[in-house]
Design an enzyme around this catalytic site. Structure first.
Site, short mmCIF file in Angstrom:
data_model
loop_
_atom_site.label_atom_id
_atom_site.label_comp_id
_atom_site.label_asym_id
_atom_site.label_seq_id
_atom_site.Cartn_x
_atom_site.Cartn_y
_atom_site.Cartn_z
N CYS A 11 8.73 8.83 8.09
CA CYS A 11 10.07 9.20 7.63
C CYS A 11 10.62 8.10 6.73
O CYS A 11 10.51 6.91 7.05
CB CYS A 11 10.94 9.42 8.85
SG CYS A 11 12.59 8.79 8.80
N CYS A 14 13.23 5.87 8.23
CA CYS A 14 12.64 4.90 9.17
C CYS A 14 12.01 3.74 8.40
O CYS A 14 12.07 2.58 8.83
CB CYS A 14 11.57 5.56 10.03
SG CYS A 14 12.14 7.02 10.88
N ASP A 391 -6.87 8.29 -30.75
CA ASP A 391 -7.66 7.41 -31.60
C ASP A 391 -9.00 8.11 -31.84
O ASP A 391 -9.48 8.84 -30.96
CB ASP A 391 -7.88 6.07 -30.89
CG ASP A 391 -8.77 5.14 -31.68
OD1 ASP A 391 -8.53 4.98 -32.88
OD2 ASP A 391 -9.71 4.60 -31.09
#
Length: 698
Positions: A11, A14, A391
């Protein structure tokens, strides 16, 4: 800063709390949490025991960064889930007793109370601590709602909310672990020890103890533990873990090899060139984990929104609970109940988790396919691209030009080639390398020729003194400037070669032209298909090259790009990218990460080719295609667009379901059951929706 891995971090709230707790530990100057990678970086002196104390509120387990993960028991056997089973059983028993004795009877009430205490004990501890600090997060809202339900006599619904919330958290842990698995599995690719020859003896050595210069012996069927260079043997290596290439690559003496690749056939002896923490695989893991900590724009928006959203929900719930009884003489019990339900439905879980799970999953999936995306912001930007500049040399073409024509004017071909090769031997340009290779192939001796005053003429060629005469090797443009004009017959020969898609170089002096050298660079097998795929995706494709207009046009037409820019010096490429960004807003530049560094930096997204073994590409680019393969580019765009789509779906859905549930307050239909299902359902659905990104294929 020292890094530690954190187990059990599911979480984001947390994670933030754990970071704050670690910062308060004695001896710690600073700490930074990486929620996506489940790591914490600590600046200062501390121990694993102290860190685990700081994470005790969530029963977090800490280990050293390179220490093997302690296998957790199966999901259904985990200790935190056993409490849910006991609570659920108590609720079912109490529900059965309530049908016999009635809802308000002491026996079912005690049963519901026991279920609330067992299933929600850790929740209440967190919630009450937060409440004492006036910190309103998910735990605080749930604690108020459940205690409030008990006070107004809704014990059954309070107990059910505890169980559903616990189930929601358990499934969130499971989903987050699954999302992180794509990176965790990368860490297990390379072996932890290798067979090394030291002082004539062969012994198994831990990778931490292997030194640069050690000889590693790799038998068929074994994985390489370290990066190095082959010193003996020939074999094919499966490099899929590093580059995403499914086709094995043949390796011979002096070829570079990478940790985590599988030796399929022959016995190889490899000289170790990097310490274990510096291997390409280690760098990939480190960069991907850092990328997961980078906040994407949508995540920054969600975090900012959630900061104001949660207190707003508390105020709304308070108003719903008090205004109808105070102003309209409504029933206190009914509207306090509705207010508590609003607190539950208002939990921002789904909203907060909507973006990070999608970002972690997408970046992990890309890493396993050989695409290194260095942050959530770059993941989002790729999906918004309107144009891509390529390129030419080494990107759309193989970058290994070969000499196709030599045209002399009055001199001996081998002698003129020897002079050219002697001059170009001091240059690192691919065209110069092709001339040196041509001389070596034809056994032309150029090493004995004395070259003095070698000087590079930026974007045009080189000059040097040979046999007391100044020679120039360069483009027709250089000789047009030197001679003011070029003979018509010679000019037509140059144009004919250029029309064939070849680059023409000239050897001569300030007075005469002596040798024409035509060089061609093969187009990559994947270029035509990739450009076609990008055009189909509605992306404007442009090729940038220092080559002349005719050569550029021929190759550009073959490849299928929608725009061609030729005769560009390095600063011209940079200026073009700046202009291109003004025209298209979101632009990517694809190059080799070395010569194109300024243009890569100026683009919205810099994409480097061949990141494996190329430190510059890994460091300078926003995205590195680990294999020298353009075909990963359409996949990356598809993945990014899917991630953007899923993030938008998640945010929209998580807010819409809350709004819908809140509207049920008006007729008084919102119950705690509906509230927790709305919250839990939204969290699970956005998490499962994010995990769909694991299924995006090339």
């Amino acid at each position: 800063m020292k890094a530690y891995r954190v187990q059990g971090l599911s979480c984001s709230n947390c994670a933030a709390k754990f970071e704050r707790n670690v910062k308060e530990l004695p001896g710690v100057q600073d700490a930074k949490i990486n929620f996506g990678a489940a790591k914490i970086y600590v600046n200062g002196d501390t121990t694993i025991e102290d860190l685990e104390k700081a994470g005790a509120f969530e029963n977090l387990k800490i280990r050293e960064e390179r220490e093997k993960k302690v296998e957790r028991p199966p999901f259904w056997k985990q200790k935190e889930n056993i409490k849910v089973y006991i609570s659920a059983l108590l609720v079912l028993l109490s529900w059965g007793l309530s049908t016999q004795y009635g809802d308000q009877h002491l026996i079912p009430t005690v049963g519901y109370g026991a279920a609330i205490l067992i299933g929600g004990f850790s929740l209440f501890i967190k919630g009450l601590k937060n409440l004492s600090r006036l910190s309103f997060d998910m735990n605080t809202l749930m604690t108020i709602a459940i205690i409030g339900a008990a006070i107004i006599g809704e014990w059954g619904e309070g107990a059910t909310v505890v169980i559903l919330f616990a189930i929601s958290e358990a499934l969130e842990r499971y989903s987050m672990d699954k999302a992180r698995h794509s990176i965790a599995s990368l860490m297990d690719i390379a072996p932890n020890e290798a067979l090394v020859r030291r002082s004539g003896k062969e012994l198994m050595v831990s990778v931490e103890d292997i030194q640069i210069g050690d000889t590693m012996i790799v038998k068929p069927g074994q994985k390489l533990a370290m990066d190095g260079v082959v010193t003996k043997g020939i074999s094919t290596l499966n490099q899929a873990a590093i580059t995403g290439e499914s086709v094995p690559v043949t390796k011979v003496v002096e070829d570079e090899v990478f940790a985590g690749t599988l030796n399929e056939e022959g016995l190889l002896e490899v000289k170790v060139t990097k310490r274990v923490e510096d291997t390409t695989l280690s760098k990939i893991i480190h960069l991907v984990e850092e990328a997961q900590a980078e906040r994407a724009p949508s995540q920054a928006f969600v975090d900012k929104f959630a900061k104001y959203y949660t207190p707003a929900i508390v105020i709304i719930a308070l108003l719903i609970a008090t205004i109808p009884p105070l102003l309209f003489n409504a029933d206190w019990s009914t509207w306090v109940y509705e207010g508590l339900a609003v607190l539950v439905v208002g939990c921002p879980c789904a909203l907060v988790v909507s973006t990070p799970v999608a970002i972690v999953t997408a970046i992990g999936n890309a890493a396993r396919k050989g695409v290194l995306i260095k942050g959530g912001i770059h993941l989002e930007e790729v999906g918004a691209l309107k144009a891509i500049a390529f390129d030419k040399t080494g990107t759309l073409t193989k970058g290994v030009p070969t000499v196709t024509n030599l045209v002399t004017f009055g001199g001996i071909e081998d002698e003129l080639l020897a002079i050219t090769a002697a001059i170009e031997n001091g240059s690192q340009h691919p065209l110069a390398t092709s001339i040196v290779r041509e001389a070596e192939t034809n056994n032309v001796n150029f090493s004995s020729i004395q070259v003095n005053n070698f000087q590079s003429i930026t974007g045009k060629g080189v000059k040097a003194v040979v046999n007391n005469e100044i020679y120039y090797v360069g483009s027709p443009t250089l000789f047009s400037e030197l001679h003011q004009t070029i003979d018509k017959n010679l000019n037509s020969q140059i144009e004919q070669l250029q029309n064939e898609g070849k680059t023409v170089m000239i050897l001569g002096t300030a007075k005469e032209i002596q040798l024409l050298i035509a060089v061609a660079d093969e187009i990559r097998d994947s270029s035509i298909k990739v450009i076609s795929s990008l055009n189909d995706l509605g992306i404007n494709t442009v090729m940038l090259t220092g080559d002349n207009q005719m050569t550029a046009y021929t190759i550009g037409k073959q490849v299928g790009v929608s725009g061609i820019e030729a005769n560009l010096l390095p600063e011209d490429k940079l200026n073009f990218i700046k202009k291109f960004r003004n025209d298209h807003n979101s632009v990517a530049m694809v190059g080799d990460g070395v010569n194109d560094a300024p243009a890569l930096a100026a683009s919205t997204v810099g994409v480097a080719m061949g990141g494996a073994g190329t430190d510059t590409a890994l460091e300078t680019a926003d995205i590195a295609l680990m294999s020298d393969d353009l075909s990963k580019l359409p996949y990356t765009i598809k993945l990014s667009r899917k991630a953007l789509q899923i993030i938008k779906q998640n945010i929209t859905f998580s807010l819409a379901i809350k709004l819908l549930a809140l509207l049920l307050v008006v007729p008084g239909w919102l119950t705690l059951w509906i509230a927790i299902f709305a919250d839990m359902g939204a969290t699970l659905l956005v998490t499962l929706n994010s995990l769909r990104l694991l299924r995006v294929k090339e």
